[in-house]
Design a protein around this motif. Structure first.
Motif, PDB file in Angstrom:
ATOM      1  N   VAL A  39       0.798  -1.233   0.000  1.00  0.00           N
ATOM      2  CA  VAL A  39       0.000   0.000   0.000  1.00  0.00           C
ATOM      3  C   VAL A  39       0.827   1.277   0.000  1.00  0.00           C
ATOM      4  O   VAL A  39       0.288   2.353  -0.240  1.00  0.00           O
ATOM      5  CB  VAL A  39      -0.987   0.029   1.193  1.00  0.00           C
ATOM      6  CG1 VAL A  39      -2.012  -1.078   1.070  1.00  0.00           C
ATOM      7  CG2 VAL A  39      -0.254  -0.042   2.504  1.00  0.00           C
ATOM      8  N   GLY A  40       2.131   1.204   0.268  1.00  0.00           N
ATOM      9  CA  GLY A  40       2.919   2.424   0.302  1.00  0.00           C
ATOM     10  C   GLY A  40       4.367   2.152   0.649  1.00  0.00           C
ATOM     11  O   GLY A  40       4.832   1.017   0.607  1.00  0.00           O
ATOM     12  N   PHE A  41       5.060   3.230   1.017  1.00  0.00           N
ATOM     13  CA  PHE A  41       6.454   3.085   1.403  1.00  0.00           C
ATOM     14  C   PHE A  41       6.772   4.058   2.527  1.00  0.00           C
ATOM     15  O   PHE A  41       6.081   5.042   2.749  1.00  0.00           O
ATOM     16  CB  PHE A  41       7.392   3.300   0.209  1.00  0.00           C
ATOM     17  CG  PHE A  41       7.407   4.703  -0.349  1.00  0.00           C
ATOM     18  CD1 PHE A  41       8.416   5.591  -0.016  1.00  0.00           C
ATOM     19  CD2 PHE A  41       6.426   5.134  -1.230  1.00  0.00           C
ATOM     20  CE1 PHE A  41       8.448   6.872  -0.537  1.00  0.00           C
ATOM     21  CE2 PHE A  41       6.440   6.410  -1.762  1.00  0.00           C
ATOM     22  CZ  PHE A  41       7.467   7.278  -1.415  1.00  0.00           C
ATOM     23  N   GLU A  42       7.817   3.726   3.262  1.00  0.00           N
ATOM     24  CA  GLU A  42       8.341   4.642   4.264  1.00  0.00           C
ATOM     25  C   GLU A  42       9.820   4.802   3.998  1.00  0.00           C
ATOM     26  O   GLU A  42      10.472   3.908   3.451  1.00  0.00           O
ATOM     27  CB  GLU A  42       8.050   4.172   5.682  1.00  0.00           C
ATOM     28  CG  GLU A  42       8.582   2.835   6.067  1.00  0.00           C
ATOM     29  CD  GLU A  42       8.151   2.433   7.463  1.00  0.00           C
ATOM     30  OE1 GLU A  42       9.028   2.338   8.340  1.00  0.00           O
ATOM     31  OE2 GLU A  42       6.943   2.212   7.671  1.00  0.00           O
ATOM     32  N   ILE A  43      10.329   5.975   4.360  1.00  0.00           N
ATOM     33  CA  ILE A  43      11.713   6.302   4.053  1.00  0.00           C
ATOM     34  C   ILE A  43      12.223   7.325   5.056  1.00  0.00           C
ATOM     35  O   ILE A  43      11.454   8.136   5.582  1.00  0.00           O
ATOM     36  CB  ILE A  43      11.825   6.848   2.603  1.00  0.00           C
ATOM     37  CG1 ILE A  43      13.287   6.975   2.190  1.00  0.00           C
ATOM     38  CG2 ILE A  43      11.056   8.144   2.436  1.00  0.00           C
ATOM     39  CD1 ILE A  43      13.485   7.177   0.705  1.00  0.00           C
ATOM     40  N   GLY A  44      13.507   7.275   5.314  1.00  0.00           N
ATOM     41  CA  GLY A  44      14.167   8.280   6.131  1.00  0.00           C
ATOM     42  C   GLY A  44      14.918   9.242   5.227  1.00  0.00           C
ATOM     43  O   GLY A  44      15.654   8.811   4.338  1.00  0.00           O
ATOM     44  N   LEU A  45      14.697  10.530   5.440  1.00  0.00           N
ATOM     45  CA  LEU A  45      15.379  11.581   4.685  1.00  0.00           C
ATOM     46  C   LEU A  45      15.776  12.688   5.647  1.00  0.00           C
ATOM     47  O   LEU A  45      15.207  12.817   6.728  1.00  0.00           O
ATOM     48  CB  LEU A  45      14.465  12.168   3.601  1.00  0.00           C
ATOM     49  CG  LEU A  45      14.076  11.265   2.443  1.00  0.00           C
ATOM     50  CD1 LEU A  45      12.969  11.909   1.618  1.00  0.00           C
ATOM     51  CD2 LEU A  45      15.279  10.967   1.573  1.00  0.00           C
ATOM     52  N   SER A  46      16.718  13.503   5.231  1.00  0.00           N
ATOM     53  CA  SER A  46      17.153  14.629   6.039  1.00  0.00           C
ATOM     54  C   SER A  46      16.657  15.922   5.405  1.00  0.00           C
ATOM     55  O   SER A  46      16.821  16.135   4.207  1.00  0.00           O
ATOM     56  CB  SER A  46      18.679  14.640   6.120  1.00  0.00           C
ATOM     57  OG  SER A  46      19.131  15.707   6.900  1.00  0.00           O
ATOM     58  N   PHE A  47      16.065  16.796   6.219  1.00  0.00           N
ATOM     59  CA  PHE A  47      15.575  18.095   5.781  1.00  0.00           C
ATOM     60  C   PHE A  47      16.253  19.150   6.634  1.00  0.00           C
ATOM     61  O   PHE A  47      16.034  19.189   7.845  1.00  0.00           O
ATOM     62  CB  PHE A  47      14.052  18.185   5.922  1.00  0.00           C
ATOM     63  CG  PHE A  47      13.326  17.178   5.069  1.00  0.00           C
ATOM     64  CD1 PHE A  47      12.879  17.524   3.812  1.00  0.00           C
ATOM     65  CD2 PHE A  47      13.111  15.887   5.518  1.00  0.00           C
ATOM     66  CE1 PHE A  47      12.229  16.597   3.011  1.00  0.00           C
ATOM     67  CE2 PHE A  47      12.457  14.957   4.738  1.00  0.00           C
ATOM     68  CZ  PHE A  47      12.024  15.319   3.478  1.00  0.00           C
ATOM     69  N   SER A  48      17.100  19.974   6.020  1.00  0.00           N
ATOM     70  CA  SER A  48      17.891  20.964   6.751  1.00  0.00           C
ATOM     71  C   SER A  48      18.650  20.307   7.895  1.00  0.00           C
ATOM     72  O   SER A  48      18.639  20.786   9.026  1.00  0.00           O
ATOM     73  CB  SER A  48      17.011  22.103   7.269  1.00  0.00           C
ATOM     74  OG  SER A  48      16.384  22.762   6.209  1.00  0.00           O
ATOM     75  N   ASP A  49      19.264  19.183   7.597  1.00  0.00           N
ATOM     76  CA  ASP A  49      20.063  18.401   8.550  1.00  0.00           C
ATOM     77  C   ASP A  49      19.252  17.836   9.712  1.00  0.00           C
ATOM     78  O   ASP A  49      19.809  17.476  10.743  1.00  0.00           O
ATOM     79  CB  ASP A  49      21.244  19.221   9.083  1.00  0.00           C
ATOM     80  CG  ASP A  49      22.264  19.497   7.999  1.00  0.00           C
ATOM     81  OD1 ASP A  49      22.472  18.612   7.148  1.00  0.00           O
ATOM     82  OD2 ASP A  49      22.859  20.596   8.005  1.00  0.00           O
TER      83      ASP A  49
END
Length: 184
Positions: free
Chosen positions: A79-89
């Motif tokens: 049904v979807g995905f999850e992910i880790g990302l960095s936004f302004s560190d």
């Protein structure tokens, strides 16, 4: 016009989302091959979308993320995905159902999928807010949305800093608006 009882439009959208699901699933298992990378635009107010309140305030309508150099914990389900990302560190975890995705673009091979997301499928998040745009020499108008450790544009190419980015010496990634690649 005859009524479509089979709903080919829905079947086609589901099939195309299956392409995105398969690609992301493979990337979750083996990593990004070659120069492939993705721009994924999704509606932040769609049911099932989980982003921090900080990101939801900044992008109340839609958001585009880049899956390229720095991401972690990519998990793909039916049904979807999850992910880790960095936004302004600041590290963030995002959960995005495939039904919230409006666009999937791989600029390395100029491959784009566009999806219909019905307005009734999205919760009311307030007034429309324009996407901040800056100009650089890379690809015309770009929206500064998902920041990571991508190189910043040269100072001579930069027309203006997006709101909230003053003094960001590391620079952030700029996300190419999918609209700039659509045929007019």
């Amino acid at each position: 016009m005859p009524e479509d009882h089979i709903r080919y439009d829905i079947l086609a959208q589901e099939a195309l989302r299956g392409v995105m699901r398969k690609v992301l699933g493979e990337v979750a298992r083996t990593g990004l091959p070659g120069n492939h990378h993705f721009f994924i635009t999704f509606l932040t107010g769609a049911p099932g979308v989980r982003v921090s309140s900080r990101l939801r305030e900044r992008y109340p309508e839609q958001m585009t993320i880049v899956i390229q150099y720095q991401y972690w914990d990519l998990k793909v389900t039916d049904v979807g995905f999850e992910i880790g990302l960095s936004f302004s560190d600041i590290p963030e975890k995002l959960e995005i159902p495939f039904t919230a995705v409006r666009g999937f673009y791989d600029p390395s091979v100029n491959f784009e999928l566009e999806f219909d997301v019905k307005p009734e499928d999205v919760s009311d998040t307030g007034e429309d807010e324009p996407v901040e745009e800056i100009e650089t020499s890379t690809a015309g108008p770009i929206a500064s949305i998902a920041e990571s450790k991508l190189p910043a544009p040269a100072a001579s190419d930069e027309k203006e800093k997006p709101a909230g980015e003053e003094g960001d010496s590391q620079g952030g990634a700029q996300v190419v608006s999918l609209d700039s690649f659509r045929k007019k």
